[in-house]
Design a protein around this motif. Structure first.
Motif, PDB file in Angstrom:
ATOM      1  N   ASP A  59       0.839  -1.192   0.000  1.00  0.00           N
ATOM      2  CA  ASP A  59       0.000   0.000   0.000  1.00  0.00           C
ATOM      3  C   ASP A  59       0.880   1.250   0.000  1.00  0.00           C
ATOM      4  O   ASP A  59       1.814   1.364   0.800  1.00  0.00           O
ATOM      5  N   LYS A  60       0.562   2.209  -0.884  1.00  0.00           N
ATOM      6  CA  LYS A  60       1.390   3.411  -1.000  1.00  0.00           C
ATOM      7  C   LYS A  60       1.398   4.259   0.264  1.00  0.00           C
ATOM      8  O   LYS A  60       2.434   4.811   0.637  1.00  0.00           O
ATOM      9  N   GLY A  61       0.284   4.364   0.957  1.00  0.00           N
ATOM     10  CA  GLY A  61       0.237   5.156   2.183  1.00  0.00           C
ATOM     11  C   GLY A  61       1.111   4.561   3.265  1.00  0.00           C
ATOM     12  O   GLY A  61       1.890   5.254   3.923  1.00  0.00           O
ATOM     13  N   TRP A  62       0.995   3.257   3.445  1.00  0.00           N
ATOM     14  CA  TRP A  62       1.817   2.545   4.430  1.00  0.00           C
ATOM     15  C   TRP A  62       3.295   2.660   4.060  1.00  0.00           C
ATOM     16  O   TRP A  62       4.144   2.928   4.904  1.00  0.00           O
ATOM     17  N   LEU A  63       3.564   2.481   2.777  1.00  0.00           N
ATOM     18  CA  LEU A  63       4.940   2.553   2.283  1.00  0.00           C
ATOM     19  C   LEU A  63       5.508   3.958   2.467  1.00  0.00           C
ATOM     20  O   LEU A  63       6.662   4.123   2.872  1.00  0.00           O
ATOM     21  N   SER A  64       4.696   4.967   2.203  1.00  0.00           N
ATOM     22  CA  SER A  64       5.140   6.356   2.343  1.00  0.00           C
ATOM     23  C   SER A  64       5.579   6.657   3.771  1.00  0.00           C
ATOM     24  O   SER A  64       6.608   7.310   3.990  1.00  0.00           O
ATOM     25  N   ARG A  65       4.824   6.174   4.740  1.00  0.00           N
ATOM     26  CA  ARG A  65       5.203   6.389   6.152  1.00  0.00           C
ATOM     27  C   ARG A  65       6.536   5.717   6.474  1.00  0.00           C
ATOM     28  O   ARG A  65       7.383   6.295   7.163  1.00  0.00           O
ATOM     29  N   ASN A  66       6.736   4.524   5.963  1.00  0.00           N
ATOM     30  CA  ASN A  66       7.992   3.815   6.208  1.00  0.00           C
ATOM     31  C   ASN A  66       9.165   4.489   5.506  1.00  0.00           C
ATOM     32  O   ASN A  66      10.252   4.590   6.077  1.00  0.00           O
ATOM     33  N   VAL A  67       8.949   4.964   4.292  1.00  0.00           N
ATOM     34  CA  VAL A  67      10.005   5.682   3.568  1.00  0.00           C
ATOM     35  C   VAL A  67      10.343   6.976   4.296  1.00  0.00           C
ATOM     36  O   VAL A  67      11.523   7.326   4.444  1.00  0.00           O
ATOM     37  N   ASP A  68       9.330   7.683   4.794  1.00  0.00           N
ATOM     38  CA  ASP A  68       9.586   8.923   5.536  1.00  0.00           C
ATOM     39  C   ASP A  68      10.461   8.671   6.761  1.00  0.00           C
ATOM     40  O   ASP A  68      11.331   9.479   7.090  1.00  0.00           O
ATOM     41  N   GLU A  69      10.254   7.542   7.427  1.00  0.00           N
ATOM     42  CA  GLU A  69      11.108   7.194   8.569  1.00  0.00           C
ATOM     43  C   GLU A  69      12.551   6.967   8.121  1.00  0.00           C
ATOM     44  O   GLU A  69      13.498   7.390   8.804  1.00  0.00           O
ATOM     45  N   LEU A  70      12.722   6.323   6.967  1.00  0.00           N
ATOM     46  CA  LEU A  70      14.075   6.096   6.448  1.00  0.00           C
ATOM     47  C   LEU A  70      14.731   7.412   6.042  1.00  0.00           C
ATOM     48  O   LEU A  70      15.943   7.585   6.206  1.00  0.00           O
ATOM     49  N   VAL A  71      13.937   8.359   5.541  1.00  0.00           N
ATOM     50  CA  VAL A  71      14.450   9.692   5.213  1.00  0.00           C
ATOM     51  C   VAL A  71      14.901  10.388   6.496  1.00  0.00           C
ATOM     52  O   VAL A  71      16.002  10.954   6.562  1.00  0.00           O
ATOM     53  N   GLN A  72      14.064  10.349   7.526  1.00  0.00           N
ATOM     54  CA  GLN A  72      14.408  10.973   8.815  1.00  0.00           C
ATOM     55  C   GLN A  72      15.660  10.360   9.426  1.00  0.00           C
ATOM     56  O   GLN A  72      16.440  11.048  10.086  1.00  0.00           O
ATOM     57  N   ASP A  73      15.877   9.067   9.189  1.00  0.00           N
ATOM     58  CA  ASP A  73      17.051   8.381   9.730  1.00  0.00           C
ATOM     59  C   ASP A  73      18.306   8.599   8.865  1.00  0.00           C
ATOM     60  O   ASP A  73      19.364   8.068   9.173  1.00  0.00           O
ATOM     61  N   GLY A  74      18.156   9.344   7.764  1.00  0.00           N
ATOM     62  CA  GLY A  74      19.308   9.646   6.921  1.00  0.00           C
ATOM     63  C   GLY A  74      19.729   8.519   6.000  1.00  0.00           C
ATOM     64  O   GLY A  74      20.863   8.507   5.508  1.00  0.00           O
ATOM     65  N   LEU A  75      18.819   7.583   5.712  1.00  0.00           N
ATOM     66  CA  LEU A  75      19.158   6.437   4.872  1.00  0.00           C
ATOM     67  C   LEU A  75      18.651   6.567   3.439  1.00  0.00           C
ATOM     68  O   LEU A  75      19.184   5.928   2.533  1.00  0.00           O
ATOM     69  N   VAL A  76      17.628   7.386   3.232  1.00  0.00           N
ATOM     70  CA  VAL A  76      16.994   7.540   1.915  1.00  0.00           C
ATOM     71  C   VAL A  76      16.834   9.017   1.601  1.00  0.00           C
ATOM     72  O   VAL A  76      16.523   9.822   2.478  1.00  0.00           O
ATOM     73  N   ASN A  77      17.059   9.353   0.327  1.00  0.00           N
ATOM     74  CA  ASN A  77      16.803  10.703  -0.187  1.00  0.00           C
ATOM     75  C   ASN A  77      15.514  10.696  -0.989  1.00  0.00           C
ATOM     76  O   ASN A  77      15.232   9.732  -1.706  1.00  0.00           O
ATOM     77  N   LYS A  78      14.753  11.779  -0.874  1.00  0.00           N
ATOM     78  CA  LYS A  78      13.577  12.007  -1.718  1.00  0.00           C
ATOM     79  C   LYS A  78      13.851  13.288  -2.496  1.00  0.00           C
ATOM     80  O   LYS A  78      14.160  14.308  -1.890  1.00  0.00           O
ATOM     81  N   GLN A  79      13.737  13.208  -3.828  1.00  0.00           N
ATOM     82  CA  GLN A  79      13.929  14.414  -4.636  1.00  0.00           C
ATOM     83  C   GLN A  79      13.070  14.335  -5.891  1.00  0.00           C
ATOM     84  O   GLN A  79      12.779  13.245  -6.372  1.00  0.00           O
ATOM     85  N   PRO A  80      12.662  15.487  -6.419  1.00  0.00           N
ATOM     86  CA  PRO A  80      11.842  15.487  -7.627  1.00  0.00           C
ATOM     87  C   PRO A  80      12.602  14.861  -8.802  1.00  0.00           C
ATOM     88  O   PRO A  80      13.806  15.069  -8.953  1.00  0.00           O
ATOM     89  N   ARG A  81      11.884  14.106  -9.607  1.00  0.00           N
ATOM     90  CA  ARG A  81      12.470  13.494 -10.812  1.00  0.00           C
ATOM     91  C   ARG A  81      12.773  14.608 -11.817  1.00  0.00           C
ATOM     92  O   ARG A  81      11.966  15.519 -12.001  1.00  0.00           O
ATOM     93  N   ALA A  82      13.906  14.528 -12.436  1.00  0.00           N
ATOM     94  CA  ALA A  82      14.352  15.568 -13.371  1.00  0.00           C
ATOM     95  C   ALA A  82      13.390  15.719 -14.550  1.00  0.00           C
ATOM     96  O   ALA A  82      13.147  16.838 -15.008  1.00  0.00           O
ATOM     97  N   THR A  83      12.825  14.627 -15.035  1.00  0.00           N
ATOM     98  CA  THR A  83      11.950  14.682 -16.207  1.00  0.00           C
ATOM     99  C   THR A  83      10.498  14.995 -15.879  1.00  0.00           C
ATOM    100  O   THR A  83       9.741  15.364 -16.761  1.00  0.00           O
ATOM    101  N   ASP A  84      10.107  14.826 -14.621  1.00  0.00           N
ATOM    102  CA  ASP A  84       8.738  15.112 -14.193  1.00  0.00           C
ATOM    103  C   ASP A  84       8.788  15.497 -12.715  1.00  0.00           C
ATOM    104  O   ASP A  84       8.796  14.646 -11.843  1.00  0.00           O
TER     105      ASP A  84
END
Length: 150
Positions: A59-84
């Motif tokens: 589920d995207k909502g569940w996944l988004s919360r988990n990804v946000d935790e990884l971002v907060q922990d400094g393990l994952v970057n979120k950035q806009p895609r260059a083409t979109d």
């Protein structure tokens, strides 16, 4: 004694999951969810949240919360895609790459140890059976009728 195939598959799944959790914990990864997210991004990034959701069938909502935790922990970057710029790409940070490398090394060593418990002359057969089982599991997971009883 031949075991019921369903019981055997559940037993293998339960034992393998517990063993992987223990190995992930040794690498500082607190859950198999985080392990799966990090290793998938390690193999296939950059991915959008939608891509990751499809890959993991989550589920995207569940996944988004988990990804946000990884971002907060400094393990994952979120950035806009260059083409979109509406699409957000997920990539591992340097720290995330280090954690995935350590995790992959530990999981690979675990697999070698596990296979070492199988007699040498049977290892090729076990690996072939696992390939067939993996193919069957992938086919079943793509089957839209999976919940239908026969």
């Amino acid at each position: 004694m031949i075991q019921n195939p369903g019981d055997l598959l559940r037993r293998i799944t339960r034992l393998h999951t517990a063993l992987q959790q223990r190995t992930a914990n040794c690498c500082g990864v607190q859950s198999l969810t985080r392990c799966q997210l990090l290793t998938t991004l390690g193999r296939e990034s950059p991915l959008t949240l939608a891509d990751l959701s499809r890959r993991l069938n989550a589920d995207k909502g569940w996944l988004s919360r988990n990804v946000d935790e990884l971002v907060q922990d400094g393990l994952v970057n979120k950035q806009p895609r260059a083409t979109d710029r509406r699409a957000i790409e997920l990539t591992l940070t340097a720290q995330g790459q280090e954690q995935v490398a350590a995790l992959n090394a530990q999981l690979a060593a675990q697999s070698v140890r596990l296979l070492g418990h199988v007699p040498q002359e049977e290892q090729a057969g076990v690996l072939r059976a696992l390939e067939l089982l993996a193919d069957a599991l992938e086919a079943e997971s793509q089957d839209s009728q999976a919940c239908v009883t026969t």
